[in-house]
Design a protein around this motif. Structure first.
Motif, short mmCIF file in Angstrom:
data_model
loop_
_atom_site.label_atom_id
_atom_site.label_comp_id
_atom_site.label_asym_id
_atom_site.label_seq_id
_atom_site.Cartn_x
_atom_site.Cartn_y
_atom_site.Cartn_z
N TYR A 101 -21.58 7.40 -10.94
CA TYR A 101 -21.32 8.37 -12.22
C TYR A 101 -22.00 9.64 -11.94
O TYR A 101 -23.05 9.54 -11.48
CB TYR A 101 -21.82 7.63 -13.45
N PRO A 102 -21.15 10.59 -12.51
CA PRO A 102 -21.87 12.10 -12.15
C PRO A 102 -23.48 12.22 -12.51
O PRO A 102 -24.07 12.92 -11.84
CB PRO A 102 -21.13 13.11 -12.70
N ASP A 103 -23.74 11.47 -13.54
CA ASP A 103 -25.18 11.55 -14.21
C ASP A 103 -25.99 10.61 -13.68
O ASP A 103 -27.10 10.64 -14.07
CB ASP A 103 -25.13 11.50 -15.82
N LEU A 104 -25.44 10.03 -12.54
CA LEU A 104 -26.41 9.10 -11.72
C LEU A 104 -26.69 9.48 -10.23
O LEU A 104 -25.90 8.74 -9.39
CB LEU A 104 -25.97 7.59 -11.85
N GLY A 147 -28.69 10.38 -16.41
CA GLY A 147 -28.79 11.78 -17.00
C GLY A 147 -27.57 11.94 -18.02
O GLY A 147 -27.13 10.91 -18.59
N LYS A 148 -27.56 13.20 -18.40
CA LYS A 148 -26.65 13.37 -19.69
C LYS A 148 -25.44 14.22 -19.28
O LYS A 148 -25.51 15.23 -18.53
CB LYS A 148 -27.27 14.10 -20.76
N SER A 149 -24.22 13.87 -19.62
CA SER A 149 -22.96 14.52 -19.14
C SER A 149 -22.50 15.25 -20.39
O SER A 149 -22.54 14.52 -21.54
CB SER A 149 -21.93 13.67 -18.87
N SER A 158 -16.88 18.72 -16.53
CA SER A 158 -18.23 18.31 -17.37
C SER A 158 -19.61 18.77 -16.92
O SER A 158 -19.67 19.05 -15.48
CB SER A 158 -17.99 16.45 -17.18
N PHE A 159 -20.36 18.87 -17.78
CA PHE A 159 -21.71 19.39 -17.35
C PHE A 159 -22.65 18.42 -17.48
O PHE A 159 -22.79 17.53 -18.21
CB PHE A 159 -22.08 20.60 -18.23
N VAL A 160 -23.38 18.44 -16.14
CA VAL A 160 -24.49 17.37 -16.15
C VAL A 160 -25.90 17.93 -15.89
O VAL A 160 -26.19 18.82 -15.31
CB VAL A 160 -24.29 16.43 -14.75
N ALA B 89 -21.82 21.36 -12.78
CA ALA B 89 -20.43 21.44 -13.37
C ALA B 89 -19.62 20.54 -12.16
O ALA B 89 -19.42 20.83 -11.09
CB ALA B 89 -19.94 22.80 -13.16
N VAL B 90 -19.19 19.55 -12.81
CA VAL B 90 -18.32 18.37 -12.02
C VAL B 90 -17.05 18.42 -12.88
O VAL B 90 -16.66 18.79 -14.01
CB VAL B 90 -18.91 17.21 -12.06
N PRO B 91 -15.90 17.79 -12.10
CA PRO B 91 -14.74 17.69 -12.49
C PRO B 91 -14.86 16.72 -13.97
O PRO B 91 -15.35 15.96 -13.78
CB PRO B 91 -13.83 16.81 -11.54
#
Lengths: 503, 95
Positions: A101-104, A147-149, A158-160, B89-91
């Motif tokens: 996941y992007p926040d991990l 983390g937080k998305s 999406s911003f992380v 910034a990610v998709p």
């Protein structure tokens, strides 16, 4: 003396179209550990900082970075376990729970699947006077937060923010001992109260310091008792897990919706699919998180970067010796020592600050009177101004001073309320204010007598009427009170008026 | 336990490693060879033997609860393909 005699509450029943159903609920509460630094890095845990400013290279998972455990986070988990009367495991170990996941950034969460630091404990959840549910806690383990998305800052991106990444969490897992939506909410709030007493989690649900995953299933009356006898889950229905709830109100609404959804499926002859669901407060419904299903294959394995966590019994004993008085014990003591009602004792022990405030006010004074003043006058006034007890303009010493003046007979209850308002808005020492502004109750019978004589002499017609109808004596009492600016002792005035009128 | 092509595909997907379809049978074979070795290890009688977690007998190193790191937003974001207003910034990923 802890009086723990209570009866269990009646399980909630929901009437389906065909028959009655009962609920079985278990909760996994994620509580953020109160600490300065993260579980495995030296970055700050402070909430609300600039994005990605509380991040160490360990948290952003840069190659070659190794986790080093924060000893205080371990201590906090042990303290929490002790506060829930749980077994402390001197040997525990960390495992990797793998998912993307992007926040991990690590691609895995460090958690404790096989050897959690805390084992079986319990929480007594009160549901009214003399009614309580004992909810067993299965385990507590330490793990990293993600983390937080943020999804609403850009239409395509999406911003992380990794500030929360790696902050220590305690996952507190209950047994399926909770039998209704209200019990679930009461469980979370009791757990929150205990954690706040212990100082191991600030319990701020709005900021996400406490979040709950709720497991719900339904069964027919009698099935739960069969499960209790055998501890065989086969007697219970298939459960669904509602993820990430951070409001007591939503927890209740989500459970209610989810139970009704499952009942409708079962009564239609279908079967409930075990899955993860998400509650949508706007629509008041739960929906499947299909994407999570595959991710459920977490491929746990022992984290090779971390040796097992071995702690000493002596250290555990030391932590136990430093535990504060907990809510149940404090409440029982308030009832026994100050003669408070169950309700008043619950209100006053809701948080440590209120309890401490009350104790200072009540020390060496009338406990019930002190409770009345703290709950009705002070809490009422604070609520009006939207203030917390910690922001109270009236200190416990000042309120104690007001109560002392009442008990001494220096001021009446009515004057006391005026005095309270003066102290609240202007501050100052209550007895000085009473002296300076001449608010002292007149107990000197001579002075009151003179006032009574004067009124009688001035109103011969009223005297005649009162002598025929004794109920009219109240008029004289009122006049005397007025003449003395409300400072005369009402009981003394009453007696004197009756005496003088020969009633 | 035997790993087939489908399991190999699934494991590759879970690990987010791209494996071309024609490479899957060979990969499954490799997995099977590893598992075969583990099965061989499983034959050893380890009754009463403590699991070894480290080659040197040392306890887990611990750290005091002190903030010693952070305050380096620029460095944290430096390798990010895209960063805006202090965020990665990610998709779009949303449930």
């Amino acid at each position: 003396m802890l009086d723990l005699t209570y009866t269990a509450p009646t399980p909630k029943t929901i009437a389906g179209a065909k028959e009655d159903w009962e609920l079985v609920i278990g909760l996994e509460v994620h509580a953020q550990v109160t600490s300065k630094a993260k579980l495995f890095s030296g970055a700050s845990t402070k909430f609300g900082a600039e994005p990605n400013s509380n991040v160490a290279f360990v948290d952003s998972a840069m190659p070659g970075m190794l986790p080093v455990i924060n000893e205080y986070c371990v201590e906090q988990a042990v303290r929490t376990g002790l506060g829930l009367k749980a077994d402390i495991n001197l040997y525990s170990a960390f495992d990797r729970k793998n998912y993307f996941y992007p926040d991990l950034p690590q691609g895995y969460q460090i958690s404790q699947l096989y050897h959690p630091i805390v084992g079986e404990g319990e929480i007594l959840v009160e549901m009214g006077e003399g009614i309580a549910r004992k909810v067993r806690v299965e385990r507590i383990h330490l793990e990293q937060d993600a983390g937080k998305s943020i999804h609403d800052m850009d239409p395509n991106m999406s911003f992380v923010d990794l500030n929360r990444t790696g902050v220590a969490l305690m996952e507190i897992v209950s047994r399926p001992d909770i039998r209704g939506p209200e019990e679930a909410a009461a469980y979370v709030s009791k757990l929150r109260q205990i954690l706040r007493y212990l100082g191991t989690c600030d319990g701020n649900m709005q900021n996400g310091s406490m979040r709950a995953d709720v497991n719900v299933s339904v069964c027919r009356p009698g099935d739960y008792e069969r499960y209790q006898e055998t501890q065989d889950f086969g007697h219970l229905g298939t459960r669904c897990e509602i993820k990430n709830m951070n409001s007591l109100r939503f927890i209740q609404a989500a459970i209610d919706y989810e139970a009704r959804r499952q009942i409708a499926i079962l009564e239609d002859g279908g079967s409930v699919v075990q899955e993860t669901r998400l509650y949508d407060p706007d629509k008041n419904e739960t929906r499947s998180m299909r994407s999570k299903e595959e991710a459920h294959d977490y491929r746990y394995f022992p984290d090779p970067d971390l040796l097992p966590l071995e702690i000493e019994q002596a250290w555990v004993d030391e932590i136990e010796a430093s535990l504060p008085e907990l809510p149940d014990a404090k409440k029982a003591r308030f009832i026994a020592d100050f003669g408070l009602s169950d309700y008043d004792a619950s209100v006053l022990t809701a948080d440590v600050e209120s309890a401490h405030f009350f104790e200072v006010v009540a020390k060496g004074r009338d406990g019930k009177l002190a409770a009345n003043w703290v709950i009705n006058e002070l809490f009422g006034r604070l609520k009006k101004d939207d203030l917390l007890i910690t922001d109270s303009p009236v200190s416990a010493e000042q309120l104690g001073g007001i109560i002392a003046l009442i008990t001494k007979g220096d001021i009446s209850g009515k004057i006391a309320k005026e005095l309270f308002e003066i102290v609240y808005t202007e501050g100052g020492d209550p007895s000085d204010i009473v002296e300076a502004r001449g608010m002292k109750q007149v107990t000197d019978t001579g002075a009151i007598e003179a006032a009574v004589d004067q009124i009688i002499a001035d109103n011969p017609a009223q005297v005649e009427k009162a002598q025929q109808n004794p109920k009219l004596a109240g008029w004289f009492v009122g006049q005397v009170m007025k003449a003395t600016g409300g400072k005369a002792n009402p009981a003394t005035v009453n007696a004197l008026v009756k005496d003088k009128l020969g009633l | 336990m035997s790993i087939d092509k489908d399991t190999a595909r699934r494991v590759a997907h879970l690990a987010r490693i791209r494996v071309e379809e024609d490479a899957l049978p060979a990969l499954a074979e490799e997995f099977n060879a590893i598992l075969g070795f583990i099965e061989q290890l499983n034959e050893v009688d380890i009754e009463g033997v403590e699991p070894m977690t480290s080659v040197t007998p040392m306890p887990l190193k611990r750290r005091a609860d002190v903030v010693t790191d952070g305050g380096q937003q620029d460095k944290i974001l430096k390798n990010a393909p895209d960063a805006r207003e202090g965020f990665f910034a990610v998709p779009k990923v949303v449930e």
